[in-house]
Scaffold this motif. Sequence first.
Motif, PDB file in Angstrom:
ATOM      1  N   ALA A 293       0.832  -1.461  -0.189  1.00 24.87           N
ATOM      2  CA  ALA A 293      -0.211  -0.157  -0.692  1.00 24.87           C
ATOM      3  C   ALA A 293       0.947   1.145   0.352  1.00 24.87           C
ATOM      4  N   GLY A 294       1.795   1.679   0.871  1.00 26.22           N
ATOM      5  CA  GLY A 294       3.603   2.468   0.675  1.00 26.22           C
ATOM      6  C   GLY A 294       3.782   2.615  -0.306  1.00 26.22           C
ATOM      7  N   GLY A 295       3.552   1.232  -1.470  1.00 27.20           N
ATOM      8  CA  GLY A 295       4.407   1.336  -3.048  1.00 27.20           C
ATOM      9  C   GLY A 295       3.477   1.963  -3.840  1.00 27.20           C
ATOM     10  N   ILE A 296       2.228   1.771  -3.732  1.00 22.32           N
ATOM     11  CA  ILE A 296       0.629   2.807  -4.448  1.00 22.32           C
ATOM     12  C   ILE A 296       0.812   3.728  -4.257  1.00 22.32           C
ATOM     13  N   ILE A 297       1.355   4.681  -2.778  1.00 18.41           N
ATOM     14  CA  ILE A 297       1.198   5.580  -2.636  1.00 18.41           C
ATOM     15  C   ILE A 297       2.191   6.277  -3.182  1.00 18.41           C
ATOM     16  N   GLY A 298       3.522   5.818  -3.430  1.00 17.82           N
ATOM     17  CA  GLY A 298       5.031   6.592  -3.323  1.00 17.82           C
ATOM     18  C   GLY A 298       5.299   7.071  -4.699  1.00 17.82           C
ATOM     19  N   SER A 299       3.623   5.836  -5.297  1.00 21.53           N
ATOM     20  CA  SER A 299       4.259   5.503  -6.867  1.00 21.53           C
ATOM     21  C   SER A 299       3.437   6.842  -7.642  1.00 21.53           C
ATOM     22  N   THR A 317      17.084  13.197  -2.216  1.00 19.22           N
ATOM     23  CA  THR A 317      17.526  13.057  -0.632  1.00 19.22           C
ATOM     24  C   THR A 317      16.643  12.998   0.209  1.00 19.22           C
ATOM     25  N   CYS A 318      15.304  13.246   0.107  1.00 19.62           N
ATOM     26  CA  CYS A 318      14.185  13.651   0.958  1.00 19.62           C
ATOM     27  C   CYS A 318      13.964  11.894   0.988  1.00 19.62           C
ATOM     28  N   VAL A 319      13.741  11.424  -0.407  1.00 16.91           N
ATOM     29  CA  VAL A 319      13.024   9.675  -0.315  1.00 16.91           C
ATOM     30  C   VAL A 319      14.480   8.993   0.605  1.00 16.91           C
ATOM     31  N   LEU A 320      15.914   9.318   0.210  1.00 12.27           N
ATOM     32  CA  LEU A 320      17.029   8.401   1.018  1.00 12.27           C
ATOM     33  C   LEU A 320      16.370   8.128   2.479  1.00 12.27           C
ATOM     34  N   ALA A 350       6.346   3.532   0.408  1.00  6.72           N
ATOM     35  CA  ALA A 350       6.185   4.214  -0.305  1.00  6.72           C
ATOM     36  C   ALA A 350       7.546   4.967  -0.795  1.00  6.72           C
ATOM     37  N   ALA A 351       8.416   4.978   0.016  1.00  6.76           N
ATOM     38  CA  ALA A 351       9.931   5.861  -0.256  1.00  6.76           C
ATOM     39  C   ALA A 351      10.722   4.979  -1.233  1.00  6.76           C
ATOM     40  N   GLY A 352      10.576   3.513  -1.161  1.00  8.34           N
ATOM     41  CA  GLY A 352      11.239   2.688  -1.843  1.00  8.34           C
ATOM     42  C   GLY A 352      11.148   2.731  -3.873  1.00  8.34           C
TER      43      GLY A 352
END
Length: 436
Positions: A293-299, A317-320, A350-352
Amino acid sequence: MSATQNSARQNGATENSGTQSGGMQNSATKSGGTQSGAAQAPGAAQAKGGRGKFIPLLALGTFALGVDAYVMAGLLPHVSADLHISASSAGQMVTVFTLCYALGGPVFATLLAKRSAKVVLGVALVVFTIGNALTALAPSLAVLLISRAVAGIGAGVYSPTAAATAAGLTTPERRGRALATVMGGLSIGTVIGVPVGMLLADHMGWRGTLWLITGLGAVALLGIVRLPKIDVSPPPPLGQRVRALASGRVTGIVTVSLLGGIASLGLYTYLAEFLADAAHTDQTVWAMWAWGAGGIIGSLLIGPVVDRTRRPFTAVTCVLVLIVASQLVLPAAAHAAAAAAIVPLVIWGAAGWAVQVPQQHQLIAAQPQQPTIAVSLNSSAVYLGSGIGSALGGLVLGLGAAPSTLPYWTGGLSLVALVLHLTVVRGAVRRGEKAA
Protein backbone atom coordinates in the motif's frame (compact mmCIF):
# COMPACT_ATOMS: atom_id res chain seq x y z
CA MET A 1 12.37 -2.83 -7.18
CA SER A 2 10.13 -2.18 -6.69
CA ALA A 3 10.61 -2.25 -9.16
CA THR A 4 10.02 -4.25 -11.06
CA GLN A 5 8.78 -2.30 -10.53
CA ASN A 6 8.59 1.26 -12.19
CA SER A 7 10.69 1.12 -15.31
CA ALA A 8 7.91 1.67 -17.83
CA ARG A 9 6.18 4.26 -15.64
CA GLN A 10 9.53 5.98 -15.48
CA ASN A 11 9.84 5.78 -19.24
CA GLY A 12 6.71 7.86 -19.31
CA ALA A 13 8.19 10.19 -16.74
CA THR A 14 11.22 10.77 -18.89
CA GLU A 15 9.03 12.27 -21.57
CA ASN A 16 7.99 14.90 -19.05
CA SER A 17 11.53 15.83 -18.04
CA GLY A 18 11.06 19.00 -20.10
CA THR A 19 14.29 20.90 -19.64
CA GLN A 20 16.48 18.09 -20.88
CA SER A 21 15.49 15.95 -23.85
CA GLY A 22 11.76 15.40 -23.48
CA GLY A 23 10.89 19.07 -23.69
CA MET A 24 12.91 19.54 -26.85
CA GLN A 25 11.23 16.53 -28.42
CA ASN A 26 7.75 17.65 -27.44
CA SER A 27 8.29 21.16 -28.72
CA ALA A 28 9.71 19.80 -31.90
CA THR A 29 6.69 17.63 -32.34
CA LYS A 30 4.36 20.56 -31.86
CA SER A 31 6.21 22.91 -34.15
CA GLY A 32 7.10 20.32 -36.71
CA GLY A 33 3.61 19.04 -37.17
CA THR A 34 2.96 21.36 -40.09
CA GLN A 35 5.99 20.01 -41.89
CA SER A 36 5.71 16.24 -41.62
CA GLY A 37 2.72 15.08 -39.71
CA ALA A 38 -0.13 17.58 -40.03
CA ALA A 39 -1.91 15.82 -42.84
CA GLN A 40 -1.77 12.39 -41.28
CA ALA A 41 -1.90 13.29 -37.60
CA PRO A 42 -5.73 13.11 -37.16
CA GLY A 43 -5.99 9.72 -38.84
CA ALA A 44 -2.95 8.38 -37.00
CA ALA A 45 -4.23 9.66 -33.68
CA GLN A 46 -7.62 8.08 -34.27
CA ALA A 47 -6.04 4.78 -35.26
CA LYS A 48 -3.76 4.70 -32.27
CA GLY A 49 -6.56 5.79 -29.98
CA GLY A 50 -8.58 2.81 -31.14
CA ARG A 51 -5.71 0.47 -30.46
CA GLY A 52 -5.42 1.80 -26.94
CA LYS A 53 -8.14 -0.67 -25.90
CA PHE A 54 -5.48 -3.40 -26.10
CA ILE A 55 -3.32 -1.81 -23.40
CA PRO A 56 -5.13 -3.52 -20.47
CA LEU A 57 -4.18 -6.85 -22.06
CA LEU A 58 -0.53 -5.92 -21.53
CA ALA A 59 -1.32 -5.07 -17.90
CA LEU A 60 -2.49 -8.65 -17.34
CA GLY A 61 1.07 -9.79 -17.94
CA THR A 62 2.65 -7.21 -15.65
CA PHE A 63 0.11 -8.15 -12.96
CA ALA A 64 1.36 -11.75 -13.14
CA LEU A 65 4.95 -10.45 -13.00
CA GLY A 66 4.16 -8.37 -9.93
CA VAL A 67 2.71 -11.32 -8.06
CA ASP A 68 5.57 -13.61 -9.05
CA ALA A 69 8.35 -11.15 -8.18
CA TYR A 70 7.16 -10.38 -4.65
CA VAL A 71 5.06 -13.28 -3.39
CA MET A 72 8.08 -15.59 -3.15
CA ALA A 73 9.38 -13.64 -0.15
CA GLY A 74 6.22 -14.50 1.78
CA LEU A 75 6.44 -18.15 0.72
CA LEU A 76 9.96 -18.73 2.07
CA PRO A 77 8.82 -20.49 5.28
CA HIS A 78 6.54 -22.79 3.27
CA VAL A 79 9.23 -23.60 0.69
CA SER A 80 11.97 -24.21 3.24
CA ALA A 81 9.73 -26.53 5.30
CA ASP A 82 8.52 -28.46 2.27
CA LEU A 83 11.96 -28.96 0.68
CA HIS A 84 13.74 -29.31 4.04
CA ILE A 85 16.17 -26.46 3.36
CA SER A 86 17.11 -23.35 5.33
CA ALA A 87 15.32 -20.03 4.80
CA SER A 88 18.55 -18.48 3.50
CA SER A 89 18.84 -21.25 0.89
CA ALA A 90 15.21 -20.83 -0.13
CA GLY A 91 15.79 -17.09 -0.43
CA GLN A 92 18.20 -17.71 -3.28
CA MET A 93 15.22 -18.40 -5.54
CA VAL A 94 14.51 -14.66 -5.29
CA THR A 95 18.16 -13.96 -6.06
CA VAL A 96 18.14 -16.12 -9.18
CA PHE A 97 14.86 -14.64 -10.43
CA THR A 98 16.00 -11.03 -10.09
CA LEU A 99 19.49 -11.65 -11.48
CA CYS A 100 18.07 -13.34 -14.57
CA TYR A 101 15.54 -10.52 -14.87
CA ALA A 102 18.33 -7.93 -14.76
CA LEU A 103 20.98 -9.71 -16.86
CA GLY A 104 19.30 -12.47 -18.84
CA GLY A 105 16.27 -10.46 -19.88
CA PRO A 106 18.19 -7.78 -21.85
CA VAL A 107 20.35 -10.41 -23.55
CA PHE A 108 17.40 -12.45 -24.81
CA ALA A 109 15.43 -9.31 -25.68
CA THR A 110 18.32 -8.24 -27.92
CA LEU A 111 18.32 -11.66 -29.62
CA LEU A 112 14.59 -11.25 -30.33
CA ALA A 113 14.91 -7.62 -31.42
CA LYS A 114 14.13 -8.34 -35.10
CA ARG A 115 10.82 -9.97 -34.22
CA SER A 116 7.55 -8.10 -33.89
CA ALA A 117 6.52 -6.95 -30.43
CA LYS A 118 3.62 -9.40 -30.46
CA VAL A 119 5.98 -12.33 -31.05
CA VAL A 120 8.45 -11.14 -28.40
CA LEU A 121 5.68 -10.69 -25.82
CA GLY A 122 4.24 -14.10 -26.65
CA VAL A 123 7.60 -15.86 -26.36
CA ALA A 124 8.34 -14.05 -23.10
CA LEU A 125 5.04 -15.13 -21.54
CA VAL A 126 5.50 -18.73 -22.70
CA VAL A 127 8.93 -18.82 -21.02
CA PHE A 128 7.55 -17.09 -17.91
CA THR A 129 4.63 -19.52 -17.65
CA ILE A 130 6.82 -22.60 -18.17
CA GLY A 131 9.22 -21.34 -15.50
CA ASN A 132 6.43 -20.98 -12.95
CA ALA A 133 4.96 -24.38 -13.80
CA LEU A 134 8.41 -25.92 -13.23
CA THR A 135 8.63 -24.06 -9.92
CA ALA A 136 5.31 -25.51 -8.82
CA LEU A 137 6.62 -29.00 -9.61
CA ALA A 138 10.16 -28.52 -8.22
CA PRO A 139 11.20 -31.52 -6.08
CA SER A 140 14.53 -30.05 -4.95
CA LEU A 141 16.44 -26.81 -4.46
CA ALA A 142 18.39 -27.28 -7.72
CA VAL A 143 15.24 -27.62 -9.83
CA LEU A 144 13.69 -24.72 -7.92
CA LEU A 145 16.58 -22.40 -8.77
CA ILE A 146 16.63 -23.42 -12.44
CA SER A 147 12.90 -22.84 -12.75
CA ARG A 148 13.16 -19.40 -11.13
CA ALA A 149 15.91 -18.52 -13.61
CA VAL A 150 13.62 -19.44 -16.50
CA ALA A 151 10.75 -17.38 -15.08
CA GLY A 152 13.10 -14.43 -14.48
CA ILE A 153 14.29 -14.43 -18.09
CA GLY A 154 10.71 -14.41 -19.35
CA ALA A 155 9.80 -11.55 -17.01
CA GLY A 156 12.91 -9.58 -18.00
CA VAL A 157 11.97 -9.79 -21.68
CA TYR A 158 8.27 -9.06 -21.18
CA SER A 159 8.36 -5.98 -18.96
CA PRO A 160 10.32 -3.49 -21.16
CA THR A 161 8.70 -4.79 -24.34
CA ALA A 162 5.23 -4.33 -22.85
CA ALA A 163 6.14 -0.75 -21.94
CA ALA A 164 7.39 0.01 -25.45
CA THR A 165 4.34 -1.63 -26.99
CA ALA A 166 1.96 0.38 -24.80
CA ALA A 167 3.70 3.57 -25.92
CA GLY A 168 3.30 2.52 -29.57
CA LEU A 169 -0.39 1.69 -29.19
CA THR A 170 -1.45 5.18 -28.22
CA THR A 171 -0.92 8.83 -29.11
CA PRO A 172 1.90 10.85 -27.50
CA GLU A 173 -0.48 12.85 -25.32
CA ARG A 174 -1.87 9.63 -23.83
CA ARG A 175 1.43 7.79 -23.58
CA GLY A 176 1.92 8.48 -19.87
CA ARG A 177 -1.49 7.02 -19.06
CA ALA A 178 -0.75 3.97 -21.19
CA LEU A 179 2.52 3.33 -19.41
CA ALA A 180 0.92 3.91 -16.02
CA THR A 181 -1.78 1.36 -16.88
CA VAL A 182 0.72 -1.30 -17.91
CA MET A 183 3.05 -0.80 -14.98
CA GLY A 184 0.12 -0.37 -12.63
CA GLY A 185 -0.21 -4.11 -13.02
CA LEU A 186 3.02 -4.51 -11.06
CA SER A 187 1.86 -2.49 -8.06
CA ILE A 188 -1.63 -4.05 -8.13
CA GLY A 189 -0.04 -7.48 -8.33
CA THR A 190 2.02 -6.62 -5.27
CA VAL A 191 -0.75 -5.12 -3.16
CA ILE A 192 -3.56 -7.53 -4.10
CA GLY A 193 -1.93 -10.58 -5.64
CA VAL A 194 0.80 -11.11 -3.05
CA PRO A 195 -1.50 -11.29 0.02
CA VAL A 196 -3.98 -13.45 -1.92
CA GLY A 197 -1.16 -15.75 -2.96
CA MET A 198 0.02 -16.06 0.63
CA LEU A 199 -3.49 -16.80 1.88
CA LEU A 200 -3.81 -19.43 -0.81
CA ALA A 201 -0.51 -20.95 0.33
CA ASP A 202 -1.92 -21.34 3.85
CA HIS A 203 -4.74 -23.51 2.49
CA MET A 204 -3.26 -25.19 -0.60
CA GLY A 205 0.48 -24.95 0.00
CA TRP A 206 3.04 -22.80 -1.76
CA ARG A 207 2.75 -24.90 -4.92
CA GLY A 208 -0.90 -23.87 -5.21
CA THR A 209 0.20 -20.24 -5.31
CA LEU A 210 2.66 -21.02 -8.10
CA TRP A 211 -0.09 -22.75 -10.08
CA LEU A 212 -2.15 -19.57 -9.67
CA ILE A 213 0.71 -17.51 -11.13
CA THR A 214 1.10 -20.05 -13.93
CA GLY A 215 -2.59 -19.64 -14.72
CA LEU A 216 -2.25 -15.84 -14.72
CA GLY A 217 0.60 -16.14 -17.23
CA ALA A 218 -1.51 -18.39 -19.46
CA VAL A 219 -4.46 -15.96 -19.37
CA ALA A 220 -2.12 -13.05 -20.20
CA LEU A 221 -0.75 -15.09 -23.12
CA LEU A 222 -4.28 -15.50 -24.51
CA GLY A 223 -4.64 -11.72 -24.30
CA ILE A 224 -1.43 -11.16 -26.26
CA VAL A 225 -2.88 -13.20 -29.13
CA ARG A 226 -5.45 -10.41 -29.63
CA LEU A 227 -2.83 -7.66 -29.93
CA PRO A 228 -2.39 -5.99 -33.34
CA LYS A 229 1.00 -6.22 -34.97
CA ILE A 230 3.24 -3.35 -33.94
CA ASP A 231 6.96 -2.71 -34.29
CA VAL A 232 8.89 -1.21 -31.39
CA SER A 233 12.45 0.03 -31.08
CA PRO A 234 14.83 -2.78 -30.09
CA PRO A 235 16.33 -2.60 -26.61
CA PRO A 236 19.78 -1.04 -26.38
CA PRO A 237 22.62 -3.60 -26.57
CA LEU A 238 24.57 -4.31 -23.41
CA GLY A 239 27.65 -2.70 -24.97
CA GLN A 240 25.88 0.66 -25.25
CA ARG A 241 24.74 0.43 -21.66
CA VAL A 242 28.27 -0.25 -20.46
CA ARG A 243 29.71 2.64 -22.50
CA ALA A 244 27.17 5.01 -20.98
CA LEU A 245 28.71 4.28 -17.57
CA ALA A 246 31.83 6.18 -18.67
CA SER A 247 30.10 9.31 -17.39
CA GLY A 248 30.89 9.80 -13.71
CA ARG A 249 27.51 11.34 -13.09
CA VAL A 250 25.70 8.37 -14.65
CA THR A 251 27.85 5.91 -12.70
CA GLY A 252 27.07 7.68 -9.42
CA ILE A 253 23.31 7.74 -10.01
CA VAL A 254 23.22 4.11 -11.15
CA THR A 255 25.29 3.06 -8.12
CA VAL A 256 22.75 4.73 -5.81
CA SER A 257 19.99 2.75 -7.54
CA LEU A 258 22.04 -0.42 -7.20
CA LEU A 259 22.54 0.09 -3.46
CA GLY A 260 18.85 0.92 -3.08
CA GLY A 261 17.92 -2.34 -4.78
CA ILE A 262 20.29 -4.30 -2.54
CA ALA A 263 18.87 -2.75 0.63
CA SER A 264 15.22 -2.99 -0.39
CA LEU A 265 14.93 -6.61 -1.51
CA GLY A 266 17.62 -7.72 0.90
CA LEU A 267 15.13 -6.93 3.67
CA TYR A 268 11.86 -7.64 1.87
CA THR A 269 12.92 -11.17 0.90
CA TYR A 270 13.37 -12.14 4.56
CA LEU A 271 10.51 -10.09 5.97
CA ALA A 272 8.77 -13.23 7.27
CA GLU A 273 11.89 -14.28 9.19
CA PHE A 274 12.31 -10.75 10.55
CA LEU A 275 8.72 -10.60 11.84
CA ALA A 276 8.96 -14.06 13.40
CA ASP A 277 12.09 -13.00 15.31
CA ALA A 278 11.27 -9.36 16.11
CA ALA A 279 7.47 -9.40 16.51
CA HIS A 280 7.07 -13.11 17.37
CA THR A 281 4.40 -13.62 14.73
CA ASP A 282 4.19 -15.89 11.73
CA GLN A 283 1.43 -13.79 10.15
CA THR A 284 3.03 -11.74 7.38
CA VAL A 285 0.12 -10.93 5.08
CA TRP A 286 -0.62 -7.68 6.90
CA ALA A 287 3.02 -6.61 6.53
CA MET A 288 2.93 -7.29 2.79
CA TRP A 289 -0.28 -5.26 2.58
CA ALA A 290 1.31 -2.35 4.45
CA TRP A 291 4.46 -2.35 2.33
CA GLY A 292 2.51 -2.68 -0.93
CA ALA A 293 0.00 0.00 0.00
CA GLY A 294 2.90 2.34 0.73
CA GLY A 295 4.30 1.46 -2.67
CA ILE A 296 1.12 2.57 -4.42
CA ILE A 297 1.05 5.82 -2.44
CA GLY A 298 4.69 6.55 -3.29
CA SER A 299 4.21 5.69 -6.96
CA LEU A 300 1.21 7.99 -7.30
CA LEU A 301 2.65 10.95 -5.42
CA ILE A 302 6.27 11.13 -6.59
CA GLY A 303 5.57 11.97 -10.25
CA PRO A 304 3.51 15.12 -9.57
CA VAL A 305 5.97 16.18 -6.85
CA VAL A 306 8.96 15.97 -9.19
CA ASP A 307 7.07 17.66 -12.04
CA ARG A 308 5.96 20.48 -9.78
CA THR A 309 9.25 21.12 -7.99
CA ARG A 310 11.61 20.27 -10.90
CA ARG A 311 14.18 19.23 -8.32
CA PRO A 312 14.80 15.50 -8.75
CA PHE A 313 18.08 15.64 -6.78
CA THR A 314 16.27 17.05 -3.74
CA ALA A 315 13.49 14.49 -4.18
CA VAL A 316 15.99 11.61 -4.13
CA THR A 317 17.61 13.06 -1.01
CA CYS A 318 14.30 13.24 0.87
CA VAL A 319 13.25 9.77 -0.23
CA LEU A 320 16.55 8.19 0.79
CA VAL A 321 16.30 9.85 4.20
CA LEU A 322 12.85 8.28 4.63
CA ILE A 323 14.18 4.84 3.63
CA VAL A 324 17.06 5.04 6.11
CA ALA A 325 14.83 6.26 8.94
CA SER A 326 12.05 3.71 8.37
CA GLN A 327 14.43 0.74 8.15
CA LEU A 328 16.39 1.72 11.25
CA VAL A 329 13.19 2.31 13.25
CA LEU A 330 11.53 -0.92 12.09
CA PRO A 331 13.20 -3.33 14.59
CA ALA A 332 12.28 -1.25 17.63
CA ALA A 333 8.72 -0.79 16.38
CA ALA A 334 8.29 -4.53 15.74
CA HIS A 335 9.71 -5.39 19.17
CA ALA A 336 7.22 -3.02 20.82
CA ALA A 337 4.18 -4.43 19.01
CA ALA A 338 3.51 -6.01 15.65
CA ALA A 339 0.98 -3.28 14.81
CA ALA A 340 3.59 -0.60 15.48
CA ALA A 341 5.61 -1.89 12.52
CA ILE A 342 2.88 -0.82 10.09
CA VAL A 343 3.98 2.83 9.98
CA PRO A 344 7.66 2.21 9.11
CA LEU A 345 6.58 -0.51 6.63
CA VAL A 346 4.26 1.91 4.82
CA ILE A 347 6.93 4.65 4.78
CA TRP A 348 9.58 2.23 3.56
CA GLY A 349 7.27 0.90 0.82
CA ALA A 350 6.31 4.39 -0.32
CA ALA A 351 9.89 5.66 -0.39
CA GLY A 352 11.27 2.50 -1.96
CA TRP A 353 8.85 2.63 -4.87
CA ALA A 354 9.18 6.40 -5.27
CA VAL A 355 12.94 6.76 -5.46
CA GLN A 356 13.37 5.54 -9.02
CA VAL A 357 11.24 8.24 -10.67
CA PRO A 358 13.54 11.15 -9.70
CA GLN A 359 16.50 8.86 -10.37
CA GLN A 360 15.27 8.53 -13.95
CA HIS A 361 14.96 12.30 -14.24
CA GLN A 362 18.56 12.69 -13.14
CA LEU A 363 19.76 10.08 -15.62
CA ILE A 364 17.89 11.75 -18.49
CA ALA A 365 19.58 15.03 -17.57
CA ALA A 366 22.95 13.28 -17.57
CA GLN A 367 22.28 11.41 -20.86
CA PRO A 368 19.92 13.70 -22.86
CA GLN A 369 20.98 12.15 -26.17
CA GLN A 370 20.40 8.56 -25.05
CA PRO A 371 17.33 8.53 -22.78
CA THR A 372 16.44 4.91 -23.60
CA ILE A 373 19.84 3.69 -22.49
CA ALA A 374 19.59 5.75 -19.30
CA VAL A 375 16.24 4.16 -18.44
CA SER A 376 17.57 0.67 -19.21
CA LEU A 377 20.66 1.24 -17.07
CA ASN A 378 18.60 2.22 -14.07
CA SER A 379 16.21 -0.71 -14.45
CA SER A 380 19.09 -3.17 -14.74
CA ALA A 381 20.80 -1.64 -11.70
CA VAL A 382 17.66 -1.97 -9.57
CA TYR A 383 17.11 -5.61 -10.44
CA LEU A 384 20.78 -6.49 -10.21
CA GLY A 385 20.78 -4.89 -6.77
CA SER A 386 17.67 -6.85 -5.86
CA GLY A 387 19.41 -10.12 -6.74
CA ILE A 388 22.52 -9.16 -4.80
CA GLY A 389 20.38 -8.06 -1.85
CA SER A 390 18.60 -11.41 -1.65
CA ALA A 391 21.94 -13.22 -1.77
CA LEU A 392 23.58 -10.99 0.84
CA GLY A 393 20.55 -11.20 3.14
CA GLY A 394 20.76 -14.98 3.01
CA LEU A 395 24.50 -14.81 3.63
CA VAL A 396 24.09 -12.58 6.69
CA LEU A 397 21.47 -14.92 8.14
CA GLY A 398 23.55 -17.96 7.24
CA LEU A 399 26.48 -16.53 9.18
CA GLY A 400 24.34 -16.49 12.31
CA ALA A 401 22.94 -12.95 12.43
CA ALA A 402 19.53 -12.65 14.06
CA PRO A 403 16.78 -11.87 11.53
CA SER A 404 15.62 -9.03 13.78
CA THR A 405 18.89 -7.18 13.08
CA LEU A 406 18.54 -7.33 9.29
CA PRO A 407 16.98 -3.83 8.98
CA TYR A 408 20.09 -2.37 10.63
CA TRP A 409 22.23 -3.89 7.87
CA THR A 410 19.98 -2.67 5.09
CA GLY A 411 19.45 0.71 6.74
CA GLY A 412 23.23 1.14 6.92
CA LEU A 413 23.50 0.31 3.22
CA SER A 414 20.76 2.84 2.43
CA LEU A 415 22.76 5.38 4.43
CA VAL A 416 25.79 4.67 2.23
CA ALA A 417 23.59 5.33 -0.82
CA LEU A 418 22.49 8.65 0.71
CA VAL A 419 26.08 9.72 1.38
CA LEU A 420 27.08 8.76 -2.17
CA HIS A 421 24.16 10.75 -3.52
CA LEU A 422 25.09 13.84 -1.48
CA THR A 423 28.78 13.71 -2.43
CA VAL A 424 29.59 12.01 -5.73
CA VAL A 425 26.32 12.67 -7.55
CA ARG A 426 26.00 16.21 -6.23
CA GLY A 427 29.57 17.00 -7.26
CA ALA A 428 28.93 15.65 -10.76
CA VAL A 429 25.73 17.70 -11.05
CA ARG A 430 27.58 20.89 -10.11
CA ARG A 431 30.37 20.16 -12.58
CA GLY A 432 27.76 19.58 -15.28
CA GLU A 433 26.04 22.86 -14.47
CA LYS A 434 29.34 24.77 -14.67
CA ALA A 435 30.20 23.13 -17.98
CA ALA A 436 26.76 24.02 -19.36
